[in-house]
Design a protein around this motif. Structure first.
Motif, short mmCIF file in Angstrom:
data_model
loop_
_atom_site.label_atom_id
_atom_site.label_comp_id
_atom_site.label_asym_id
_atom_site.label_seq_id
_atom_site.Cartn_x
_atom_site.Cartn_y
_atom_site.Cartn_z
N GLY A 1 70.66 -68.52 49.26
CA GLY A 1 70.78 -69.09 50.41
C GLY A 1 72.33 -69.46 50.76
N SER B 1 72.18 -75.78 43.89
CA SER B 1 70.86 -75.42 43.78
C SER B 1 70.56 -75.74 41.92
CB SER B 1 70.39 -74.19 44.20
OG SER B 1 69.06 -73.89 43.76
N THR C 1 65.86 -70.31 50.22
CA THR C 1 66.42 -71.83 50.78
C THR C 1 67.29 -71.63 52.17
OG1 THR C 1 67.38 -73.99 50.09
CG2 THR C 1 68.41 -71.93 49.31
N LYS D 1 64.51 -69.14 55.33
CA LYS D 1 63.13 -69.10 55.10
C LYS D 1 62.49 -68.47 56.18
CE LYS D 1 63.11 -73.14 52.15
NZ LYS D 1 62.42 -74.66 51.96
N ASN E 1 59.16 -69.09 51.47
CA ASN E 1 60.27 -69.68 50.43
C ASN E 1 59.77 -68.71 49.23
OD1 ASN E 1 57.78 -71.19 49.31
ND2 ASN E 1 59.55 -72.56 48.46
N ASP F 1 56.49 -74.66 49.57
CA ASP F 1 57.10 -76.02 49.96
C ASP F 1 55.93 -76.84 50.34
OD1 ASP F 1 59.83 -75.34 49.64
OD2 ASP F 1 60.11 -74.64 51.67
N ALA G 1 62.06 -75.10 56.76
CA ALA G 1 61.59 -76.26 55.91
C ALA G 1 60.88 -77.25 56.69
CB ALA G 1 62.76 -77.02 55.06
N SER H 1 69.20 -80.26 57.15
CA SER H 1 70.17 -79.93 55.98
C SER H 1 71.29 -80.97 56.26
CB SER H 1 70.82 -78.50 56.02
OG SER H 1 71.59 -78.25 57.30
N LEU I 1 61.21 -80.03 44.68
CA LEU I 1 62.08 -78.84 44.29
C LEU I 1 61.04 -78.24 42.78
CD1 LEU I 1 64.52 -76.91 43.92
CD2 LEU I 1 65.35 -78.52 42.26
#
Length: 302
Positions: free
Chosen positions: A26, A32, A85, A89, A110, A125, A154, A219, A271
């Motif tokens: 990502g 992460s 991420t 995606k 993902n 997800d 996402a 984000s 997560l």
């Protein structure tokens, strides 16, 4: 912050690892915790299945323009699985050899698995979101009015899951209108009788439903100085607020929600649950979710 080093495309060019490699990719990716939770699970799994002692999970900072080259190299270097991420995606879809029905519907993956012909895409997800809402807030998507923030990869997966679970209504807010319009249009064929509405995040409509579940899939909040993606005081009082961001553990959105006395949760459990499902796909083994949860909570401590 995890001690796990952040690797780059340059590292991948010269990569050599004797065991079975997994990774998250990502940008940004330094925050992460995926390596922490997966490597904790693999250590426990190796106690009864020694082959997992040679498995290791890494993280790579890959720019969007580097993705095509990176995916080819990860495959050539025999990585067994990749987690994607932000912002990959949706970008990865055109580079997959195959994908499951959820990926095709959501336009986002993902979890990639190495096959002889290329990468096979899946999306965990959706499972992670439902499991996290149940665990952290005691809420189900079924019958809920949902206000979803964002229209990226996402958000697409979250929207599909809301519809699959038969939410009562779905309201999607985004700042980039062409992206929002395309998503809303794509979802209508899947929604059936469920109303799907798009709105501009900068000026939320006055008819957003009360007692809705607010889900942040943008984000916005990853950076310490980010403002909340929506002003909760400008909409009808929600039933709860869930932010998929888990680092920092309390975003501006969650701080405002807490100040208003609303139930809140961040994306740490999501997560864990999506990660556990990914590891199940790659390993074909039972994965210790409790170990991953404990590792995540420990690593996320200030």
């Amino acid at each position: 912050m995890s001690a796990e080093p952040v690797h780059t495309l340059a590292d991948l060019e010269n990569w050599s690892f004797a065991g079975t490699a997994l990774t998250v990719i990502g940008r940004p990716v330094a925050h992460s915790l995926s390596p922490v939770i997966h490597n904790a699970a693999l250590a426990v799994m190796a106690e009864t299945a020694p082959e997992f002692s040679m498995w290791r999970y890494f993280k790579f900072d890959i720019a969007p323009e580097e993705l095509p080259r990176a995916l080819k190299l990860f495959h050539q270097k025999n990585f067994r699985g990749l987690n994607l991420t932000v912002p990959h995606k949706a970008l990865a879809i055109e580079h997959l050899a195959s994908s499951d029905a959820f990926v095709k519907a959501a336009g986002a993956a993902n979890t990639l698995t190495h096959t002889a012909t290329g990468w096979s895409g899946a999306n965990t997800d959706n499972y992670g979101l439902s499991a996290a809402l149940r665990q952290d807030l005691g809420l189900e998507l079924k019958g809920a009015d949902v206000i979803l923030l964002g229209a990226g990869g996402a958000a697409r997966a979250a929207a599909i899951e809301c519809l699959r679970q038969h939410c009562n209504s779905l309201w999607i807010g985004n700042r980039t209108q062409p992206t929002l319009s395309a998503l809303v249009e794509n979802l209508k064929s899947l929604a059936g009788d469920i109303p799907v509405h798009g709105f501009d995040l900068t000026s939320p409509p006055t008819d957003l439903p009360a007692n809705a579940l607010v889900l942040n899939a943008t984000s916005v909040g990853l950076k310490p100085d980010d403002r909340a993606p929506i002003d909760l005081q400008k909409i009808a009082r929600p039933v709860a607020v869930y932010d998929m961001i888990y680092r920092p553990p309390q975003t501006a959105l969650l701080r405002q929600a807490a100040a208003l006395g609303l139930p809140t949760a961040n994306g740490l459990s999501m997560l864990v649950h999506q990660g556990a499902r990914s590891l199940e796909i790659w390993s074909g083994a039972n994965v210790p979710v409790d170990v991953m949860q404990a590792a995540a909570l420990n690593a996320a401590k200030p």
